[in-house]
Design a protein around this motif. Structure first.
Motif, mmCIF file in Angstrom:
data_model
loop_
_atom_site.group_PDB
_atom_site.id
_atom_site.type_symbol
_atom_site.label_atom_id
_atom_site.label_comp_id
_atom_site.label_asym_id
_atom_site.label_seq_id
_atom_site.Cartn_x
_atom_site.Cartn_y
_atom_site.Cartn_z
ATOM 1 N N GLU A 1 0.855 -0.971 0.204
ATOM 2 C CA GLU A 1 0.004 0.021 0.082
ATOM 3 C C GLU A 1 0.925 1.287 -0.031
ATOM 4 O O GLU A 1 0.636 2.125 -0.591
ATOM 5 C CB GLU A 1 -0.979 0.070 1.372
ATOM 6 C CG GLU A 1 -1.921 1.085 1.173
ATOM 7 C CD GLU A 1 -3.014 0.580 0.343
ATOM 8 O OE1 GLU A 1 -3.579 1.945 -0.220
ATOM 9 O OE2 GLU A 1 -3.229 -0.520 -0.040
ATOM 10 N N SER A 2 1.852 1.096 0.711
ATOM 11 C CA SER A 2 2.639 2.290 0.549
ATOM 12 C C SER A 2 3.370 2.498 -0.589
ATOM 13 O O SER A 2 3.744 3.777 -0.944
ATOM 14 C CB SER A 2 3.857 2.309 2.212
ATOM 15 O OG SER A 2 4.665 1.226 1.935
ATOM 16 N N ARG B 1 3.351 6.066 -2.722
ATOM 17 C CA ARG B 1 4.352 6.655 -3.080
ATOM 18 C C ARG B 1 4.634 6.825 -4.579
ATOM 19 O O ARG B 1 4.889 7.986 -5.114
ATOM 20 C CB ARG B 1 5.684 6.180 -2.646
ATOM 21 C CG ARG B 1 5.881 6.334 -1.475
ATOM 22 C CD ARG B 1 7.542 5.847 -0.830
ATOM 23 N NE ARG B 1 7.729 4.438 -1.560
ATOM 24 C CZ ARG B 1 8.343 3.551 -1.223
ATOM 25 N NH1 ARG B 1 8.963 3.509 0.019
ATOM 26 N NH2 ARG B 1 8.616 2.299 -1.801
ATOM 27 N N TYR B 2 3.895 5.805 -5.254
ATOM 28 C CA TYR B 2 4.040 5.941 -7.021
ATOM 29 C C TYR B 2 2.975 7.090 -7.308
ATOM 30 O O TYR B 2 3.387 7.825 -8.201
ATOM 31 C CB TYR B 2 3.741 4.742 -7.572
ATOM 32 C CG TYR B 2 3.465 4.429 -8.857
ATOM 33 C CD1 TYR B 2 4.575 4.579 -9.754
ATOM 34 C CD2 TYR B 2 2.151 4.628 -9.341
ATOM 35 C CE1 TYR B 2 4.243 4.657 -11.096
ATOM 36 C CE2 TYR B 2 1.965 4.523 -10.857
ATOM 37 C CZ TYR B 2 2.899 4.543 -11.568
ATOM 38 O OH TYR B 2 2.636 4.850 -13.021
ATOM 39 N N TYR B 3 1.905 7.148 -6.578
ATOM 40 C CA TYR B 3 0.797 7.965 -7.230
ATOM 41 C C TYR B 3 1.256 9.422 -6.826
ATOM 42 O O TYR B 3 1.116 10.351 -7.384
ATOM 43 C CB TYR B 3 -0.345 7.615 -6.467
ATOM 44 C CG TYR B 3 -1.310 6.680 -7.042
ATOM 45 C CD1 TYR B 3 -1.635 6.823 -8.505
ATOM 46 C CD2 TYR B 3 -1.689 5.524 -6.652
ATOM 47 C CE1 TYR B 3 -2.410 5.878 -9.086
ATOM 48 C CE2 TYR B 3 -2.100 4.487 -7.226
ATOM 49 C CZ TYR B 3 -2.746 4.721 -8.577
ATOM 50 O OH TYR B 3 -3.594 3.576 -9.185
ATOM 51 N N HIS C 1 3.023 14.890 -8.661
ATOM 52 C CA HIS C 1 3.671 15.947 -8.301
ATOM 53 C C HIS C 1 5.082 16.234 -8.942
ATOM 54 O O HIS C 1 5.684 16.990 -8.758
ATOM 55 C CB HIS C 1 4.114 15.713 -6.593
ATOM 56 C CG HIS C 1 3.073 15.922 -5.815
ATOM 57 N ND1 HIS C 1 1.918 15.038 -5.778
ATOM 58 C CD2 HIS C 1 2.628 16.666 -4.596
ATOM 59 C CE1 HIS C 1 1.031 15.321 -4.622
ATOM 60 N NE2 HIS C 1 1.558 16.240 -4.066
ATOM 61 N N THR C 2 4.854 15.450 -10.192
ATOM 62 C CA THR C 2 5.919 15.480 -11.039
ATOM 63 C C THR C 2 5.842 17.144 -11.738
ATOM 64 O O THR C 2 4.894 17.633 -11.833
ATOM 65 C CB THR C 2 5.933 14.526 -12.042
ATOM 66 O OG1 THR C 2 7.278 14.861 -12.923
ATOM 67 C CG2 THR C 2 4.651 14.879 -13.138
#
Length: 96
Positions: free
Chosen positions: A58-59, A63-65, A70-71
């Motif tokens: 889940e973490s 972090r991926y999303y 936020h790129t």
């Protein structure tokens, strides 16, 4: 006692000469070789089971999303969001 084998290419050529007059198709040859394996008592080796891919935690997903959303590179963000929302493969997506 092991006898020397005829090279596979040569044996295939010999078999082709023998079978050519019957105009074999793939299904016919597949069936012939299935019966040939039975006659010669050759078993087909079992393929190893495929290992399932690792499922992200889940973490890791969070972090991926966050990284995608936020790129600073808008082009990459649009590309990744399109992949996520549509489910297309990377090879199916035309790059800009």
């Amino acid at each position: 006692m092991n006898y020397p084998r005829t090279p596979a290419k040569k044996k295939a050529h010999e078999l082709a000469k023998y079978l050519r007059s019957e105009n074999p198709d793939y299904t016919y040859l597949k069936t012939v070789f299935r019966y040939l394996r039975t006659e010669l008592e050759i078993s087909v080796p079992k393929t190893s089971t495929k290992q399932l891919p690792d499922v992200p935690t889940e973490s890791e997903i969070q972090r991926y999303y966050e990284a995608v959303w936020h790129t600073r590179n808008v082009q990459d963000m649009v590309l990744i969001k399109t992949l996520l929302y549509t489910g297309v493969r990377v090879s199916e997506l035309n790059t800009f």
